[in-house]
Structure formats: C-alpha cells, structure tokens
Design a protein around this motif. Structure first.
Motif, PDB file in Angstrom:
ATOM      1  N   GLY A  98       0.806  -1.202   0.000  1.00  0.00           N
ATOM      2  CA  GLY A  98       0.000   0.000   0.000  1.00  0.00           C
ATOM      3  C   GLY A  98       0.843   1.257   0.000  1.00  0.00           C
ATOM      4  N   ILE A  99       0.162   2.369  -0.195  1.00  0.00           N
ATOM      5  CA  ILE A  99       0.799   3.687  -0.173  1.00  0.00           C
ATOM      6  C   ILE A  99       1.183   4.019   1.267  1.00  0.00           C
ATOM      7  CG2 ILE A  99       0.330   6.161  -0.451  1.00  0.00           C
ATOM      8  CD1 ILE A  99       0.814   4.907  -3.066  1.00  0.00           C
ATOM      9  N   ARG A 100       2.363   4.563   1.435  1.00  0.00           N
ATOM     10  CA  ARG A 100       2.833   5.043   2.735  1.00  0.00           C
ATOM     11  C   ARG A 100       3.099   6.544   2.599  1.00  0.00           C
ATOM     12  NH1 ARG A 100       2.298  -0.121   2.691  1.00  0.00           N
ATOM     13  NH2 ARG A 100       2.717  -1.365   4.519  1.00  0.00           N
ATOM     14  N   PRO A 101       2.033   7.379   2.624  1.00  0.00           N
ATOM     15  CA  PRO A 101       2.190   8.813   2.343  1.00  0.00           C
ATOM     16  C   PRO A 101       3.045   9.550   3.369  1.00  0.00           C
ATOM     17  CG  PRO A 101      -0.007   8.372   3.182  1.00  0.00           C
ATOM     18  CD  PRO A 101       0.652   7.037   2.965  1.00  0.00           C
ATOM     19  N   HIS A 102       3.266   8.966   4.524  1.00  0.00           N
ATOM     20  CA  HIS A 102       4.125   9.605   5.520  1.00  0.00           C
ATOM     21  C   HIS A 102       5.592   9.588   5.079  1.00  0.00           C
ATOM     22  CE1 HIS A 102       3.296   5.421   6.600  1.00  0.00           C
ATOM     23  NE2 HIS A 102       4.511   5.351   7.102  1.00  0.00           N
ATOM     24  N   TYR A 103       5.931   8.770   4.082  1.00  0.00           N
ATOM     25  CA  TYR A 103       7.285   8.798   3.504  1.00  0.00           C
ATOM     26  C   TYR A 103       7.311   9.765   2.315  1.00  0.00           C
ATOM     27  CZ  TYR A 103       8.070   4.604   6.317  1.00  0.00           C
ATOM     28  OH  TYR A 103       8.176   3.712   7.356  1.00  0.00           O
ATOM     29  N   HIS A 104       6.420   9.557   1.357  1.00  0.00           N
ATOM     30  CA  HIS A 104       6.157  10.508   0.274  1.00  0.00           C
ATOM     31  C   HIS A 104       4.939  10.025  -0.500  1.00  0.00           C
ATOM     32  CE1 HIS A 104       7.821   8.166  -3.113  1.00  0.00           C
ATOM     33  NE2 HIS A 104       8.909   7.949  -2.397  1.00  0.00           N
ATOM     34  N   GLU A 105       4.381  10.871  -1.328  1.00  0.00           N
ATOM     35  CA  GLU A 105       3.070  10.591  -1.928  1.00  0.00           C
ATOM     36  C   GLU A 105       3.028   9.347  -2.813  1.00  0.00           C
ATOM     37  OE1 GLU A 105       1.657  13.528  -4.741  1.00  0.00           O
ATOM     38  OE2 GLU A 105       3.706  14.015  -5.314  1.00  0.00           O
ATOM     39  N   ASN A 106       4.163   8.917  -3.376  1.00  0.00           N
ATOM     40  CA  ASN A 106       4.172   7.754  -4.255  1.00  0.00           C
ATOM     41  C   ASN A 106       4.862   6.533  -3.647  1.00  0.00           C
ATOM     42  OD1 ASN A 106       2.817   9.044  -6.431  1.00  0.00           O
ATOM     43  ND2 ASN A 106       4.717  10.090  -6.936  1.00  0.00           N
ATOM     44  N   TYR A 107       5.137   6.565  -2.362  1.00  0.00           N
ATOM     45  CA  TYR A 107       5.831   5.454  -1.704  1.00  0.00           C
ATOM     46  C   TYR A 107       4.859   4.291  -1.571  1.00  0.00           C
ATOM     47  CZ  TYR A 107       9.209   3.298   1.506  1.00  0.00           C
ATOM     48  OH  TYR A 107      10.143   2.484   2.094  1.00  0.00           O
ATOM     49  N   TYR A 108       5.109   3.218  -2.337  1.00  0.00           N
ATOM     50  CA  TYR A 108       4.256   2.031  -2.314  1.00  0.00           C
ATOM     51  C   TYR A 108       5.120   0.864  -1.856  1.00  0.00           C
ATOM     52  CZ  TYR A 108       0.709  -1.333  -3.826  1.00  0.00           C
ATOM     53  OH  TYR A 108      -0.248  -2.327  -3.855  1.00  0.00           O
ATOM     54  N   GLY A 109       4.834   0.341  -0.685  1.00  0.00           N
ATOM     55  CA  GLY A 109       5.680  -0.705  -0.130  1.00  0.00           C
ATOM     56  C   GLY A 109       4.894  -1.827   0.509  1.00  0.00           C
ATOM     57  N   ALA A 110       5.604  -2.938   0.728  1.00  0.00           N
ATOM     58  CA  ALA A 110       5.072  -4.092   1.438  1.00  0.00           C
ATOM     59  C   ALA A 110       6.183  -4.651   2.313  1.00  0.00           C
ATOM     60  CB  ALA A 110       4.586  -5.152   0.460  1.00  0.00           C
ATOM     61  N   PHE A 111       5.806  -5.130   3.495  1.00  0.00           N
ATOM     62  CA  PHE A 111       6.766  -5.586   4.491  1.00  0.00           C
ATOM     63  C   PHE A 111       6.458  -7.024   4.907  1.00  0.00           C
ATOM     64  CE2 PHE A 111       6.124  -1.085   4.705  1.00  0.00           C
ATOM     65  CZ  PHE A 111       7.381  -0.537   4.910  1.00  0.00           C
ATOM     66  N   VAL A 112       7.514  -7.835   4.970  1.00  0.00           N
ATOM     67  CA  VAL A 112       7.382  -9.230   5.369  1.00  0.00           C
ATOM     68  C   VAL A 112       8.530  -9.566   6.314  1.00  0.00           C
ATOM     69  CG1 VAL A 112       7.366 -11.615   4.539  1.00  0.00           C
ATOM     70  CG2 VAL A 112       6.315  -9.841   3.161  1.00  0.00           C
ATOM     71  N   LEU A 113       8.249 -10.352   7.337  1.00  0.00           N
ATOM     72  CA  LEU A 113       9.311 -10.861   8.196  1.00  0.00           C
ATOM     73  C   LEU A 113       9.826 -12.166   7.593  1.00  0.00           C
ATOM     74  CD1 LEU A 113       7.758 -10.282  11.736  1.00  0.00           C
ATOM     75  CD2 LEU A 113       9.343  -8.811  10.465  1.00  0.00           C
ATOM     76  N   ASP A 114      11.140 -12.243   7.379  1.00  0.00           N
ATOM     77  CA  ASP A 114      11.725 -13.473   6.844  1.00  0.00           C
ATOM     78  C   ASP A 114      11.752 -14.536   7.944  1.00  0.00           C
ATOM     79  OD1 ASP A 114      14.013 -13.099   8.448  1.00  0.00           O
ATOM     80  OD2 ASP A 114      15.359 -12.745   6.756  1.00  0.00           O
ATOM     81  N   PRO A 115      12.188 -15.775   7.639  1.00  0.00           N
ATOM     82  CA  PRO A 115      12.170 -16.829   8.658  1.00  0.00           C
ATOM     83  C   PRO A 115      13.006 -16.531   9.905  1.00  0.00           C
ATOM     84  CG  PRO A 115      12.341 -17.803   6.489  1.00  0.00           C
ATOM     85  CD  PRO A 115      12.495 -16.308   6.309  1.00  0.00           C
ATOM     86  N   GLU A 116      13.946 -15.595   9.833  1.00  0.00           N
ATOM     87  CA  GLU A 116      14.774 -15.235  10.990  1.00  0.00           C
ATOM     88  C   GLU A 116      14.217 -14.008  11.729  1.00  0.00           C
ATOM     89  OE1 GLU A 116      17.584 -16.911  11.919  1.00  0.00           O
ATOM     90  OE2 GLU A 116      17.748 -18.232  10.189  1.00  0.00           O
ATOM     91  N   GLY A 117      13.110 -13.425  11.223  1.00  0.00           N
ATOM     92  CA  GLY A 117      12.498 -12.271  11.861  1.00  0.00           C
ATOM     93  C   GLY A 117      12.944 -10.925  11.328  1.00  0.00           C
ATOM     94  N   ASN A 118      13.752 -10.912  10.262  1.00  0.00           N
ATOM     95  CA  ASN A 118      14.182  -9.657   9.655  1.00  0.00           C
ATOM     96  C   ASN A 118      13.040  -9.041   8.858  1.00  0.00           C
ATOM     97  OD1 ASN A 118      17.084  -9.697  10.392  1.00  0.00           O
ATOM     98  ND2 ASN A 118      17.006 -11.610   9.237  1.00  0.00           N
TER      99      ASN A 118
END
Length: 128
Positions: free
Chosen positions: A97-117
């Motif tokens: 999704g859009i993360r407008p608190h970074y900038h208006e076009n910042y589109y990101g997704a976050f996942v924790l890898d098997p080690e928690g990173n």
C-alpha cells in the motif's frame, strides 16, 4: 552509497528457499556462492540483478533483527513480492500500500523473513 550488505541465517537452507522465492518478482536471483573452503565451512550466497549485492551467510541470526528495503520496478512487483514471500514462509509485517508519511508515491510491502528480519519491497513511482 552502499555497495553491498548482508545478513546471517541460522537455517541457511530455509533462508535460501525463502529469498529465492521472495526475490523472483523483483528479478533478483542468486548470482554467486562462495566456495566453502573460503568460508570456514559455512554456506555464503550472494543475490542481485547484475552482481551480488545482498549476501546471506550461514551463522547465528543478528539480534535484533534488521530491515532491508529492495527496489521494485512497479507496484505490481511489490504485490507479487509480498504474495511470494508469504507463500515462502514469511510473515505479514505490512500489506502492500501507499505510505504517504514517507512521500506521496511510496508504495511498499513488508514481510518478516524466517529469521524475523523486516524485508520490504518498495516502488517510488506514481501509479500508471
């Protein structure tokens, strides 16, 4: 800026399987494996698009876990990364999704890898 970086993984086989799958939508693949005679018997692999820039090394996972963001060419690639990473055993840490608190076009997704990173894919382009 940064030339390359990396992390350690206690379960290197699980980590390699995860990153092989999660990176595929970003056109990032394993480009190198250091011969074991140069790594004190530990497995070390490098991922990138043209040269290895993200390294996985067999060893104790870093504490606390770390965050890395990888460039995605499109928002669709961010979505595909997120789905692939979850299927590969990652855990949701922020749906695409859009993360407008970074900038208006910042589109990101976050996942924790098997080690928690916290592993992120991000596209900075306006939707087209």
């Amino acid at each position: 800026m940064i030339d390359h970086s990396g992390i350690s993984a206690a379960d290197i086989s699980k980590a390699v399987s995860f990153y092989d799958q999660a990176f595929a939508p970003l056109s990032i693949s394993m480009l190198a494996e250091v011969p074991i005679e140069f790594t004190d018997g530990k497995r070390v692999v490098g991922y990138g698009t043209h040269r290895p820039q993200f390294w996985l090394s067999e060893g104790e996972a870093q504490k606390p876990p770390v965050h890395f963001a990888f460039a995605a060419p499109t928002r669709a690639a961010v979505d595909a990364f997120y789905e692939a990473a979850l299927k590969a055993g990652g855990s949701d840490n922020g749906a695409p999704g859009i993360r407008p608190h970074y900038h208006e076009n910042y589109y990101g997704a976050f996942v924790l890898d098997p080690e928690g990173n916290n592993i992120e894919a991000v596209c900075h382009k306006a939707e087209t």
